[in-house]
Design an enzyme around this catalytic site. Structure first.
Site, PDB file in Angstrom:
ATOM      1  N   ILE A  36      -1.578  44.688  10.849  1.00 39.68           N
ATOM      2  CA  ILE A  36      -0.388  44.869  11.700  1.00 39.68           C
ATOM      3  C   ILE A  36       0.389  43.562  11.800  1.00 39.68           C
ATOM      4  O   ILE A  36       1.619  43.536  11.700  1.00 39.68           O
ATOM      5  CB  ILE A  36      -0.785  45.383  13.108  1.00 39.68           C
ATOM      6  CG1 ILE A  36      -1.453  46.754  12.994  1.00 39.68           C
ATOM      7  CG2 ILE A  36       0.440  45.461  14.017  1.00 39.68           C
ATOM      8  CD1 ILE A  36      -1.900  47.375  14.309  1.00 39.68           C
TER       9      ILE A  36
ATOM     10  N   TYR B 226     -16.344  46.698  21.760  1.00 36.33           N
ATOM     11  CA  TYR B 226     -14.911  46.506  21.503  1.00 36.33           C
ATOM     12  C   TYR B 226     -14.073  47.030  22.664  1.00 36.33           C
ATOM     13  O   TYR B 226     -13.192  46.333  23.182  1.00 36.33           O
ATOM     14  CB  TYR B 226     -14.559  47.226  20.200  1.00 36.33           C
ATOM     15  CG  TYR B 226     -13.120  47.086  19.782  1.00 36.33           C
ATOM     16  CD1 TYR B 226     -12.562  45.828  19.549  1.00 36.33           C
ATOM     17  CD2 TYR B 226     -12.311  48.205  19.608  1.00 36.33           C
ATOM     18  CE1 TYR B 226     -11.239  45.699  19.161  1.00 36.33           C
ATOM     19  CE2 TYR B 226     -10.994  48.081  19.209  1.00 36.33           C
ATOM     20  CZ  TYR B 226     -10.466  46.837  18.989  1.00 36.33           C
ATOM     21  OH  TYR B 226      -9.153  46.713  18.601  1.00 36.33           O
TER      22      TYR B 226
END
Ligand code: UDP
Length: 329
Positions: A20, A158
């Site tokens: 990204i 995460y």
């Protein structure tokens, strides 16, 4: 989508050599902005940004966001920070639980602390993983409850680390008026994404092109919504330019939804591949007790649409064709 009133910003992108981050860097350079990238290449790669390195308005620093002195200089020089640097990908997290926690929690703490010294706006990349398992209220809205499994299952590392990041950002905004915008991407896909760290779309494309078995975990009935990178960038940039978005959390996703089984069949068809579609039991795909799948993840996009007119329009087939073209190269 909203437009901005400031021209030629100086943009700092942590994790700018990632999937990204590299596209976002390109987007800002194309808008006439100056871009500074910092990346330690843990999951990003120099190939992603090679074509930007000679750009007169692009600076690339290969270093770690835990290097506070260096980062202080970069923060000093920028107008806005996109904080994308993080340990990402289920494979990476499961293999590196400790460094993942350190990068994701301490790294973000450092960015926010330095940004706060100069009151520089931070766009914090969080994750749709925040929501955890399907808990009766999919599609997930930003204020939906979260439901996670036990801490012994490494996957939840995460989600938890990103939740801590969000809490830090919200606290900095509430107590210190540091302008922060929190973004939760949903399965963003596109060229340059690596399948090495877990992400399923590039894995399937690579497997299909190589004629290897396409490995569907479980029964393949788990569902995801696929967000093409260009749509994700539209949303990110619009949120960064919006004053109203400050202090808020936004889903960033799409309604292009499939099961993983359908994804495998679509990839096979679009690549005209002879690959078998192989259903792999979870306990063969992952060391026991490390992984738990999410059976359904879909975003409620009402908020981001209301705030910045976000309207994703790249469907899964076009997205896959672009990924296939990239991997064929
Ligand atoms: N998956 C799969 N085969 C693979 C990699 C992933 O079937 O080779 C599945 C995984 O179990 C999950 C989905 O694809 O159900 C999406 O996985 P990914 O790691 O891309 O992202 P997630 O949405 O789980 O964060």
């Amino acid at each position: 989508m909203s437009t901005r009133n400031v021209k030629n910003m100086k943009v700092l992108i942590t994790g700018g050599a990632g999937f990204i981050g590299s596209h976002l860097s390109e987007r800002h350079l194309n808008m006439g902005d100056e871009v500074a990238i910092i990346d330690n290449l843990s999951t990003g790669s120099i190939e992603n940004i090679q074509h930007l390195e000679d750009h007169p308005h692009c600076t690339v620093v290969i270093d770690d966001i835990l290097n506070t002195d260096l980062l202080r200089d970069l923060v000093d020089q920028c107008d806005i920070i996109y904080h994308l640097a993080a340990a990402v990908g289920v494979n990476f997290i499961i293999e590196n639980p400790l460094s993942s926690l350190i990068s994701n929690i301490r790294g973000t703490e450092i960015i926010l602390e330095l940004a706060n010294e100069r009151k520089k706006k931070v766009i914090l990349a969080s994750t749709s993983e925040i929501y955890g398992k399907k808990n009766g209220n999919v599609p997930f809205a930003e204020n939906s409850d979260r439901m996670l499994g036990p801490t012994t299952v490494i996957r939840w590392n995460y989600s938890t680390s990103k939740a801590v990041d969000e809490l830090f950002a919200l606290a900095y905004w509430r107590e210190k008026r540091l302008p922060c915008v929190i973004v939760r991407p949903f399965n963003v896909i596109g060229p340059r994404q690596s399948g090495h760290y877990g992400m399923v779309a590039p894995r399937f494309v690579k497997q299909a092109l190589l004629g290897h078995p396409i490995t569907v975990y479980g029964d393949g009935e788990q569902r995801r919504c696929w967000t093409y990178i260009d749509d994700a960038l539209d949303g990110l940039v619009a949120l960064a330019n919006s004053d109203e978005a400050v202090g808020e959390i936004f889903n960033l996703g799409s309604h292009f939804e499939t099961s993983i089984r359908d994804l495998a069949f679509r990839v096979k068809e679009l690549t005209s591949s002879d690959s078998e579609i192989e259903f792999v039991p979870y306990d063969q795909a992952w060391p026991k007790g490390t992984y738990e799948d999410l059976m359904y993840r879909a975003p409620d996009l009402t908020k981001i649409r209301d705030y910045v007119g976000y309207d994703p329009n790249v469907d899964l087939e076009s997205a896959l064709m672009n990924i296939i073209k990239y991997y064929k190269r």
